[in-house]
Write an enzyme that holds these catalytic residues in place. Structure first.
Site, PDB file in Angstrom:
ATOM      1  CB  SER A 130      -0.870  -0.006   1.263  1.00  0.00           C
ATOM      2  OG  SER A 130      -1.435   1.258   1.478  1.00  0.00           O
ATOM      3  CD  GLU A 132      -1.790   5.095   5.563  1.00  0.00           C
ATOM      4  OE1 GLU A 132      -2.328   5.733   4.636  1.00  0.00           O
ATOM      5  OE2 GLU A 132      -1.704   5.533   6.726  1.00  0.00           O
ATOM      6  CE1 TYR A 153      -4.091  -1.710   5.613  1.00  0.00           C
ATOM      7  CE2 TYR A 153      -3.027   0.329   4.929  1.00  0.00           C
ATOM      8  CZ  TYR A 153      -3.648  -0.859   4.608  1.00  0.00           C
ATOM      9  OH  TYR A 153      -3.813  -1.217   3.292  1.00  0.00           O
ATOM     10  CE  LYS A 157      -2.113  -4.014   3.470  1.00  0.00           C
ATOM     11  NZ  LYS A 157      -2.471  -5.201   2.668  1.00  0.00           N
ATOM     12  CG  HIS A 183      -7.389   0.839  -5.679  1.00  0.00           C
ATOM     13  ND1 HIS A 183      -6.142   0.804  -5.099  1.00  0.00           N
ATOM     14  CD2 HIS A 183      -7.974  -0.344  -5.408  1.00  0.00           C
ATOM     15  CE1 HIS A 183      -5.965  -0.357  -4.512  1.00  0.00           C
ATOM     16  NE2 HIS A 183      -7.071  -1.072  -4.670  1.00  0.00           N
TER      17      HIS A 183
HETATM   18  P1  NAP Z   1     -11.524  -4.348   1.703  1.00  0.00           P
HETATM   19  O1  NAP Z   1     -12.664  -3.980   0.805  1.00  0.00           O
HETATM   20  O2  NAP Z   1     -11.495  -3.836   3.090  1.00  0.00           O
HETATM   21  O3  NAP Z   1     -11.475  -5.962   1.744  1.00  0.00           O
HETATM   22  C1  NAP Z   1     -10.701  -6.644   2.693  1.00  0.00           C
HETATM   23  C2  NAP Z   1     -10.945  -8.130   2.542  1.00  0.00           C
HETATM   24  O4  NAP Z   1     -10.170  -8.831   3.535  1.00  0.00           O
HETATM   25  C3  NAP Z   1     -12.411  -8.552   2.750  1.00  0.00           C
HETATM   26  O5  NAP Z   1     -12.718  -9.593   1.872  1.00  0.00           O
HETATM   27  C4  NAP Z   1     -12.393  -9.061   4.187  1.00  0.00           C
HETATM   28  O6  NAP Z   1     -13.409  -9.978   4.471  1.00  0.00           O
HETATM   29  C5  NAP Z   1     -11.026  -9.742   4.196  1.00  0.00           C
HETATM   30  N1  NAP Z   1     -10.545  -9.987   5.552  1.00  0.00           N
HETATM   31  C6  NAP Z   1     -10.420  -9.105   6.570  1.00  0.00           C
HETATM   32  N2  NAP Z   1      -9.976  -9.716   7.673  1.00  0.00           N
HETATM   33  C7  NAP Z   1      -9.821 -11.037   7.369  1.00  0.00           C
HETATM   34  C8  NAP Z   1      -9.425 -12.175   8.099  1.00  0.00           C
HETATM   35  N3  NAP Z   1      -9.091 -12.105   9.394  1.00  0.00           N
HETATM   36  N4  NAP Z   1      -9.378 -13.374   7.456  1.00  0.00           N
HETATM   37  C9  NAP Z   1      -9.734 -13.462   6.156  1.00  0.00           C
HETATM   38  N5  NAP Z   1     -10.132 -12.417   5.408  1.00  0.00           N
HETATM   39  C10 NAP Z   1     -10.175 -11.210   6.007  1.00  0.00           C
HETATM   40  O7  NAP Z   1     -10.144  -3.953   1.038  1.00  0.00           O
HETATM   41  P2  NAP Z   1      -9.805  -3.573  -0.489  1.00  0.00           P
HETATM   42  O8  NAP Z   1     -10.012  -2.114  -0.663  1.00  0.00           O
HETATM   43  O9  NAP Z   1     -10.467  -4.520  -1.399  1.00  0.00           O
HETATM   44  O10 NAP Z   1      -8.223  -3.794  -0.519  1.00  0.00           O
HETATM   45  C11 NAP Z   1      -7.668  -5.078  -0.837  1.00  0.00           C
HETATM   46  C12 NAP Z   1      -6.252  -5.155  -0.282  1.00  0.00           C
HETATM   47  O11 NAP Z   1      -5.451  -4.129  -0.854  1.00  0.00           O
HETATM   48  C13 NAP Z   1      -6.138  -4.977   1.224  1.00  0.00           C
HETATM   49  O12 NAP Z   1      -5.064  -5.776   1.664  1.00  0.00           O
HETATM   50  C14 NAP Z   1      -5.778  -3.511   1.387  1.00  0.00           C
HETATM   51  O13 NAP Z   1      -5.093  -3.319   2.616  1.00  0.00           O
HETATM   52  C15 NAP Z   1      -4.902  -3.306   0.177  1.00  0.00           C
HETATM   53  N6  NAP Z   1      -4.875  -1.962  -0.388  1.00  0.00           N
HETATM   54  C16 NAP Z   1      -6.032  -1.310  -0.693  1.00  0.00           C
HETATM   55  C17 NAP Z   1      -5.991  -0.071  -1.301  1.00  0.00           C
HETATM   56  C18 NAP Z   1      -7.249   0.662  -1.663  1.00  0.00           C
HETATM   57  O14 NAP Z   1      -7.164   1.868  -1.912  1.00  0.00           O
HETATM   58  N7  NAP Z   1      -8.382  -0.012  -1.764  1.00  0.00           N
HETATM   59  C19 NAP Z   1      -4.732   0.524  -1.609  1.00  0.00           C
HETATM   60  C20 NAP Z   1      -3.569  -0.186  -1.299  1.00  0.00           C
HETATM   61  C21 NAP Z   1      -3.645  -1.432  -0.704  1.00  0.00           C
HETATM   62  P3  NAP Z   1     -14.900  -9.484   4.917  1.00  0.00           P
HETATM   63  O15 NAP Z   1     -15.603  -9.097   3.640  1.00  0.00           O
HETATM   64  O16 NAP Z   1     -15.472 -10.676   5.573  1.00  0.00           O
HETATM   65  O17 NAP Z   1     -14.709  -8.312   5.840  1.00  0.00           O
HETATM   66  O1  G4F Z   2     -10.523   6.875   2.645  1.00  0.00           O
HETATM   67  P1  G4F Z   2      -9.521   6.746   3.730  1.00  0.00           P
HETATM   68  O2  G4F Z   2      -9.971   6.102   4.999  1.00  0.00           O
HETATM   69  O3  G4F Z   2      -8.264   6.015   3.093  1.00  0.00           O
HETATM   70  P2  G4F Z   2      -6.730   5.892   3.538  1.00  0.00           P
HETATM   71  O4  G4F Z   2      -6.551   6.171   4.981  1.00  0.00           O
HETATM   72  O5  G4F Z   2      -5.926   6.715   2.592  1.00  0.00           O
HETATM   73  O6  G4F Z   2      -6.456   4.337   3.313  1.00  0.00           O
HETATM   74  C1  G4F Z   2      -6.896   3.689   2.128  1.00  0.00           C
HETATM   75  O7  G4F Z   2      -5.881   3.793   1.156  1.00  0.00           O
HETATM   76  C2  G4F Z   2      -4.646   3.105   1.475  1.00  0.00           C
HETATM   77  C3  G4F Z   2      -3.691   3.347   0.310  1.00  0.00           C
HETATM   78  O8  G4F Z   2      -2.978   4.546   0.520  1.00  0.00           O
HETATM   79  C4  G4F Z   2      -4.961   1.645   1.666  1.00  0.00           C
HETATM   80  F1  G4F Z   2      -3.821   0.950   1.909  1.00  0.00           F
HETATM   81  C5  G4F Z   2      -5.945   1.464   2.811  1.00  0.00           C
HETATM   82  O9  G4F Z   2      -6.274   0.071   2.925  1.00  0.00           O
HETATM   83  C6  G4F Z   2      -7.218   2.238   2.490  1.00  0.00           C
HETATM   84  O10 G4F Z   2      -7.844   1.628   1.393  1.00  0.00           O
HETATM   85  O11 G4F Z   2      -8.970   8.194   4.129  1.00  0.00           O
HETATM   86  C7  G4F Z   2      -8.421   9.065   3.161  1.00  0.00           C
HETATM   87  C8  G4F Z   2      -8.179  10.418   3.798  1.00  0.00           C
HETATM   88  C9  G4F Z   2      -7.400  10.354   5.107  1.00  0.00           C
HETATM   89  O12 G4F Z   2      -6.411  11.342   5.108  1.00  0.00           O
HETATM   90  C10 G4F Z   2      -8.426  10.656   6.182  1.00  0.00           C
HETATM   91  O13 G4F Z   2      -7.893  11.300   7.336  1.00  0.00           O
HETATM   92  O14 G4F Z   2      -9.441  10.994   4.131  1.00  0.00           O
HETATM   93  C11 G4F Z   2      -9.348  11.579   5.415  1.00  0.00           C
HETATM   94  N1  G4F Z   2     -10.684  11.672   5.983  1.00  0.00           N
HETATM   95  C12 G4F Z   2     -11.314  12.831   6.318  1.00  0.00           C
HETATM   96  N2  G4F Z   2     -12.511  12.564   6.858  1.00  0.00           N
HETATM   97  C13 G4F Z   2     -11.489  10.649   6.308  1.00  0.00           C
HETATM   98  C14 G4F Z   2     -12.645  11.221   6.859  1.00  0.00           C
HETATM   99  N3  G4F Z   2     -11.342   9.310   6.159  1.00  0.00           N
HETATM  100  C15 G4F Z   2     -12.368   8.511   6.561  1.00  0.00           C
HETATM  101  N4  G4F Z   2     -12.242   7.167   6.398  1.00  0.00           N
HETATM  102  N5  G4F Z   2     -13.506   9.025   7.136  1.00  0.00           N
HETATM  103  C16 G4F Z   2     -13.687  10.360   7.308  1.00  0.00           C
HETATM  104  O15 G4F Z   2     -14.709  10.809   7.816  1.00  0.00           O
END
Ligand code: NAP
Ligand code: G4F
Length: 343
Positions: A130, A132, A153, A157, A183
């Site tokens: 990530s 992050e 987190y 990672k 994304h």
């Molecule tokens: P997400 O929507 O939060 O999905 C997380 C998945 O992990 C869900 O299927 C969840 O299951 C499963 N999970 C959580 N705890 C678990 C456990 N103890 N055992 C087995 N499965 C478990 O995340 P995402 O946005 O699709 O992201 C996918 C991956 O990319 C994650 O590793 C995230 O950290 C990483 N990532 C995401 C972003 C982003 O912007 N989306 C960016 C960089 C990296 P449930 O449905 O049952 O909760």
């Molecule tokens: O949408 P966020 O919670 O995403 P964040 O923290 O960037 O993390 C996501 O992206 C990571 C990749 O860089 C992934 F690895 C991670 O798993 C996840 O998918 O917050 C984005 C920004 C932060 O700066 C937060 O402080 O939005 C700001 N924010 C402001 N108000 C908020 C809020 N975030 C959340 N979730 N809720 C709020 O009310």
């Protein structure tokens, strides 16, 4: 027929990746958690009863905290590709649950790598790393940028990133890190900021609620479309040699800008509805993420197809449809519980 094993198949990325792999003719095996309520909404449209012929998506109960069972599953499925997407993925929640986050998001990766090593599985392994992890490192961030994690987190990672590299070097496992910037999509979890905004603004538009409570509006993120980003995951596992890649759009926008655009698109006055609530501030924040995905462009031939404005349009359109359905229920006398949720 190639077999792929996905952790996190019920999550945002897992659902888009499962779709992509099924379209490419893969047999897809996904790990799901037992839950007292259904947690397969995002993949229900892909699922066919295993008793019917032609089923290509198979779901297996398990948890990233249980290594023996992961080993049994990988041994019996014997996939050529493993996409490890499962994680406690919420940054703010990781401050509330640091130990759990380290266990699932950090050690979960080790458990799968150990299973691959012990079984002697010939497979390719994708680690969902990530942006992050870059934390306080100034933008733009690339594969060469030193990590400065700012949350439990991110620290988990960073561990997972290094252990994947170590198993590549030590045991010759084809392990890659995709360092993906944020994304989003209509399938994004509702507690991440983009979806929280598009859900609330569309509900406000239809009179289902009046206020949207947010934290830090000045944070900047490099937001892309999840459907584009899962293509990069697949491309990384089609290479001859394992390597690590940054995946990003190369544009950054503030949370405020995202919210202003969403409200403007709905002809709403953002100032009348958005309220700052400090409960959403983080003890330490990542101020600016802006990715340099040049290496992925050159080596994988990957580039994003959906831009920032198109992403907003897509999410607002989908959430407006959802809000209309909710309004129909509310008008018929059924309560709309969504606005009561703590997010
Ligand atoms: P997400 O929507 O939060 O999905 C997380 C998945 O992990 C869900 O299927 C969840 O299951 C499963 N999970 C959580 N705890 C678990 C456990 N103890 N055992 C087995 N499965 C478990 O995340 P995402 O946005 O699709 O992201 C996918 C991956 O990319 C994650 O590793 C995230 O950290 C990483 N990532 C995401 C972003 C982003 O912007 N989306 C960016 C960089 C990296 P449930 O449905 O049952 O909760
Ligand atoms: O949408 P966020 O919670 O995403 P964040 O923290 O960037 O993390 C996501 O992206 C990571 C990749 O860089 C992934 F690895 C991670 O798993 C996840 O998918 O917050 C984005 C920004 C932060 O700066 C937060 O402080 O939005 C700001 N924010 C402001 N108000 C908020 C809020 N975030 C959340 N979730 N809720 C709020 O009310």
């Amino acid at each position: 027929m190639k077999k792929a094993f996905l952790t996190g198949v019920t999550g945002q990325d897992g659902s888009y990746l499962a779709e992509l792999l099924l379209n490419k003719g893969y047999e897809v095996h996904g790990l799901i958690r037992r839950s007292s309520t259904f947690n397969t909404d995002r993949i229900d449209h892909l699922y066919r009863d295993v008793h019917e012929s032609g089923a290509k998506l198979f779901l297996h109960y398990g948890d990233l905290s249980v290594s023996g069972q992961l080993m049994d599953l990988l041994h019996s499925i014997s996939p050529q590709e493993i996409y490890h997407l499962g994680a406690q993925s919420h940054v703010r929640v990781s401050f509330d649950m640091p130990e759990y986050t380290a266990d699932i998001t950090g050690l979960g990766t080790l458990r799968i790598l150990e299973a691959i090593r012990k079984i002697g599985l010939k497979t390719k392994f994708y680690q969902a790393s990530s942006s992050e992890m870059f934390g306080a490192a100034p933008p733009p961030q690339s594969e060469k940028t030193i990590f400065q994690p700012r949350s439990p987190y991110a620290a988990a990672k960073v561990y997972a990133y290094h252990i994947a590299q170590n198993y590549r070097d030590a045991y010759g496992i084809f392990a890659v890190n995709g360092i993906l910037f944020n994304h989003e999509s209509p399938r994004r979890g509702e507690t991440f900021v983009t979806r929280k905004i598009t859900r609330a603004a569309t509900q406000i538009k239809l009179g289902l609620k009046d206020k949207l409570y947010l934290g830090n509006l000045e944070a900047k993120r490099d937001w892309g479309f999840a459907g584009d980003f899962v293509e990069a995951m697949w491309l990384m596992l089609q290479q001859e040699k394992p390597d690590d890649f940054v995946i990003a759009t190369g544009e950054t926008h503030s949370v405020r800008e995202f919210a202003e655009k969403v409200f403007a698109k709905l002809n709403l006055d953002y100032n009348k509805h958005v309220v700052i609530d400090p409960r959403y501030f983080r003890p330490t924040e990542v101020d600016v993420l802006l990715g340099d995905a040049d290496k992925a462009k050159k080596t994988l031939g990957w580039k994003p197809k959906i831009n920032f404005n198109e992403l907003i349009d897509m999410m607002v359109t989908a959430d407006l449809e959802l809000a209309k359905k909710e309004k129909t229920l509310v008008d018929a006398g059924f309560p709309c519980t969504n606005s009561q949720r703590i997010i």
